[in-house]
Design a protein around this motif. Sequence first.
Motif, PDB file in Angstrom:
ATOM      1  N   UNK A  56      10.778   2.950  29.258  1.00 22.23           N
ATOM      2  CA  UNK A  56       9.784   2.330  28.384  1.00 22.23           C
ATOM      3  C   UNK A  56      10.371   1.077  27.748  1.00 22.23           C
ATOM      4  N   UNK A  57       9.529   0.292  27.107  1.00 24.01           N
ATOM      5  CA  UNK A  57      10.013  -0.902  26.408  1.00 24.01           C
ATOM      6  C   UNK A  57      10.778  -0.486  25.150  1.00 24.01           C
ATOM      7  N   UNK A  58      11.808  -1.249  24.807  1.00 22.08           N
ATOM      8  CA  UNK A  58      12.554  -0.961  23.570  1.00 22.08           C
ATOM      9  C   UNK A  58      11.667  -1.197  22.344  1.00 22.08           C
ATOM     10  N   UNK A  59      10.555  -1.910  22.497  1.00 17.19           N
ATOM     11  CA  UNK A  59       9.651  -2.138  21.364  1.00 17.19           C
ATOM     12  C   UNK A  59       8.703  -0.966  21.112  1.00 17.19           C
ATOM     13  N   UNK A  60       8.506  -0.103  22.081  1.00 11.68           N
ATOM     14  CA  UNK A  60       7.578   1.030  21.879  1.00 11.68           C
ATOM     15  C   UNK A  60       7.990   2.219  22.754  1.00 11.68           C
ATOM     16  N   UNK A  61       9.182   2.780  22.463  1.00 11.71           N
ATOM     17  CA  UNK A  61       9.696   3.845  23.359  1.00 11.71           C
ATOM     18  C   UNK A  61       9.244   5.257  22.993  1.00 11.71           C
ATOM     19  N   UNK A  62       8.613   5.440  21.802  1.00 10.70           N
ATOM     20  CA  UNK A  62       8.482   6.795  21.262  1.00 10.70           C
ATOM     21  C   UNK A  62       7.582   7.708  22.087  1.00 10.70           C
ATOM     22  N   UNK A  63       6.377   7.216  22.435  1.00  6.80           N
ATOM     23  CA  UNK A  63       5.405   8.136  23.043  1.00  6.80           C
ATOM     24  C   UNK A  63       5.830   8.567  24.444  1.00  6.80           C
ATOM     25  N   UNK A  64       6.507   7.706  25.204  1.00  9.49           N
ATOM     26  CA  UNK A  64       6.913   8.107  26.559  1.00  9.49           C
ATOM     27  C   UNK A  64       7.971   9.208  26.487  1.00  9.49           C
ATOM     28  N   UNK A  65       8.881   9.099  25.510  1.00  6.23           N
ATOM     29  CA  UNK A  65       9.902  10.152  25.369  1.00  6.23           C
ATOM     30  C   UNK A  65       9.222  11.481  25.018  1.00  6.23           C
ATOM     31  N   UNK A  66       8.250  11.386  24.094  1.00  8.18           N
ATOM     32  CA  UNK A  66       7.570  12.617  23.679  1.00  8.18           C
ATOM     33  C   UNK A  66       6.746  13.214  24.834  1.00  8.18           C
ATOM     34  N   UNK A  67       6.159  12.342  25.645  1.00 10.52           N
ATOM     35  CA  UNK A  67       5.423  12.833  26.825  1.00 10.52           C
ATOM     36  C   UNK A  67       6.340  13.653  27.728  1.00 10.52           C
ATOM     37  N   UNK A  68       7.580  13.147  27.908  1.00  7.60           N
ATOM     38  CA  UNK A  68       8.530  13.878  28.755  1.00  7.60           C
ATOM     39  C   UNK A  68       8.877  15.218  28.101  1.00  7.60           C
ATOM     40  N   UNK A  69       9.020  15.211  26.768  1.00 12.43           N
ATOM     41  CA  UNK A  69       9.315  16.473  26.075  1.00 12.43           C
ATOM     42  C   UNK A  69       8.177  17.471  26.287  1.00 12.43           C
ATOM     43  N   UNK A  70       6.941  16.955  26.280  1.00  9.88           N
ATOM     44  CA  UNK A  70       5.793  17.843  26.475  1.00  9.88           C
ATOM     45  C   UNK A  70       5.738  18.394  27.901  1.00  9.88           C
ATOM     46  N   UNK A  71       6.435  17.722  28.814  1.00  7.31           N
ATOM     47  CA  UNK A  71       6.474  18.208  30.204  1.00  7.31           C
ATOM     48  C   UNK A  71       7.465  19.353  30.367  1.00  7.31           C
ATOM     49  N   UNK A  72       8.299  19.549  29.335  1.00  7.39           N
ATOM     50  CA  UNK A  72       9.354  20.557  29.418  1.00  7.39           C
ATOM     51  C   UNK A  72       8.769  21.952  29.642  1.00  7.39           C
ATOM     52  N   UNK A  73       9.326  22.684  30.595  1.00  6.85           N
ATOM     53  CA  UNK A  73       8.812  24.029  30.888  1.00  6.85           C
ATOM     54  C   UNK A  73       7.600  23.997  31.804  1.00  6.85           C
ATOM     55  N   UNK A  74       7.080  22.807  32.086  1.00 12.05           N
ATOM     56  CA  UNK A  74       5.916  22.685  32.986  1.00 12.05           C
ATOM     57  C   UNK A  74       6.364  21.983  34.274  1.00 12.05           C
ATOM     58  N   UNK A  75       6.871  20.758  34.098  1.00  9.57           N
ATOM     59  CA  UNK A  75       7.378  20.000  35.250  1.00  9.57           C
ATOM     60  C   UNK A  75       8.837  20.431  35.454  1.00  9.57           C
ATOM     61  N   UNK A  76       9.249  20.751  36.665  1.00  7.88           N
ATOM     62  CA  UNK A  76      10.642  21.194  36.861  1.00  7.88           C
ATOM     63  C   UNK A  76      11.655  20.185  36.306  1.00  7.88           C
ATOM     64  N   UNK A  77      12.747  20.688  35.770  1.00  6.07           N
ATOM     65  CA  UNK A  77      13.784  19.840  35.167  1.00  6.07           C
ATOM     66  C   UNK A  77      14.239  18.764  36.154  1.00  6.07           C
ATOM     67  N   UNK A  78      14.404  17.564  35.641  1.00 10.28           N
ATOM     68  CA  UNK A  78      14.925  16.476  36.465  1.00 10.28           C
ATOM     69  C   UNK A  78      13.860  15.675  37.197  1.00 10.28           C
ATOM     70  N   UNK A  79      12.644  16.220  37.265  1.00  6.57           N
ATOM     71  CA  UNK A  79      11.583  15.500  37.995  1.00  6.57           C
ATOM     72  C   UNK A  79      11.067  14.323  37.160  1.00  6.57           C
TER      73      UNK A  79
END
Length: 504
Positions: free
Chosen positions: A196-219
């Motif tokens: 993500x851009x260094x100016x707005x990185x927060x939501x993409x990181x959180x989206x990945x966190x929300x994928x935890x336990x759903x999308x296999x690790x590392x994907x």
Amino acid sequence: MTHIGTKSIDELYKDHRAAHDQVESISDFHAWIDGEPSPTGDRFETRDPVVDEPITEVDRADASDVDRAVETAWEAFDGWSETTPTERGSILFDWADELAEHVDEVALLETIDTGKPLSDAKGEVKGAIDTLEYYASIARDQWGKQIQARDDVHLYTRYEPHGVVGQIVPWNFPTWGAAWKFGPALAAGNASILKPSADSPLSAIYMAELASGIVPDGVVSVLPGSGSEVGDPLVSHEDVRKLSFTGSTEVGSHVMHSAADTITPVTLELGGKSPFIVFPDADLDKVVPAVGAGIFYATGEICDAFSRALVHEDVLEEFTERFVAHAESYVLGDPLDEETTMGPLTSESQFETVTEYMDIGREEATLLTGGSMPEDPALSDGWYVEPTVFGNVENDMQIAQEEIFGPVQTIIPFSTYEEAIELANDVDYGLAAGIGSESTSIVHNAAADIDAGLVYVNEYGPIIPEAPYGGFKDSGIGKDLGRDALDHYRRKKSVYVNLDEPSL
Ligand code: NAD
């Protein structure tokens, strides 16, 4: 005179500091590698464009994190590429559901990071959910072809994922833009590393966190950081097999050069300077708000912004008068407030760019409204600019040729159909265009004659994930969205099977 919100500066700071606390309670915003927070040991501040204070700290990734993410993504790819399309579709649906349960948090992250009104940010998170659901739906609908060339050969095509793909997004649509990348890449069976851009990185990181336990690790991996520290190592990495970049034409060209060294295919979604042609028969009740939304939505930080209004001389006076009134109807204020329809620009550097263009415009053309910061002490620390309109603009002026990426409209008159098309196409970019007309013949002829990848008639948007999105000329190569994007993320193989004459 632009409307301004009613909050005092003390109330504004109080609300934003409370929002920063809320953001800190949502996540620690570490890099996301191998399905878990992966501290890089270095942090940077992301800043709130409303009060120009730090919101929180975020991991700063570098080349060693890129190496780590690529390695774990390949490990994950082994299992992920064995999943059936139906399984991948089902996983994407589950991720979309998880996002839907957290719309408020994701929208808050986007608003506080970009300065975009909360109601718009919520709409964009819903757009991200819709995008994931679209790719979840078509994930299972993957068809190769049988080619009936000869009876003694059974000849067919099949699709295969690239492997590990690198994806880079800008700061203006951080959540939706991430979904545009993750959706098709995962549906096709790839493992994805997003910067993500260094100016707005927060939501993409959180989206990945929300994928935890759903999308296999590392994907799914997310590496926040700068273009030079994360972007460059990602695009030049030998083991990244496909790149998709959204951002400026200048950086896009650099990405393409870098990809050439490793013969890596690239999709580029780049800048624009899109025209909206207002023909003499246009219904201005529809067209004025369409052109307005096309340049003022998201404070004009939109790649397909209608930043050149080409207006027929018969309706120039009426259009201009109504458009200036429309520009002045935006309510500038705290993006956390419901009444606010325009927030600040996302960063100080973007504020400097836009105000420089406003100065250039004052010298080149006639300022009709806006052109400065709003006169409200509560907004004086933020990167606010007024919705701005220039008249007496000629198409070869700097403000008519260069992407400003802010709420700055240029009004350019024309007198014939041929002249309108010539002006529309006389620019390096070719991302989008708008047409205002009630005539079927004008609409379809102009839609064909305009050299741009997207055409909106009598409206701006909405963007629908089924439709391919992307530009011509300096605006890019390839498409996001639609089945086209799925195709970018898979490789086609032809298989020849010799069929001997049956002999028993
Ligand atoms: P930018 O090109 O400066 O940055 C885009 C991304 O590239 C960021 O994540 C940045 O960190 C990264 N980057 C920067 N240098 C890099 C490098 N050397 N190697 C790899 N990555 C690098 O663009 P921006 O200012 O963030 O965004 C605005 C631009 O994006 C505008 O031109 C806009 O039109 C364009 N945009 C296009 C679309 C589209 O779909 N066509 C959509 C949104 C934005």
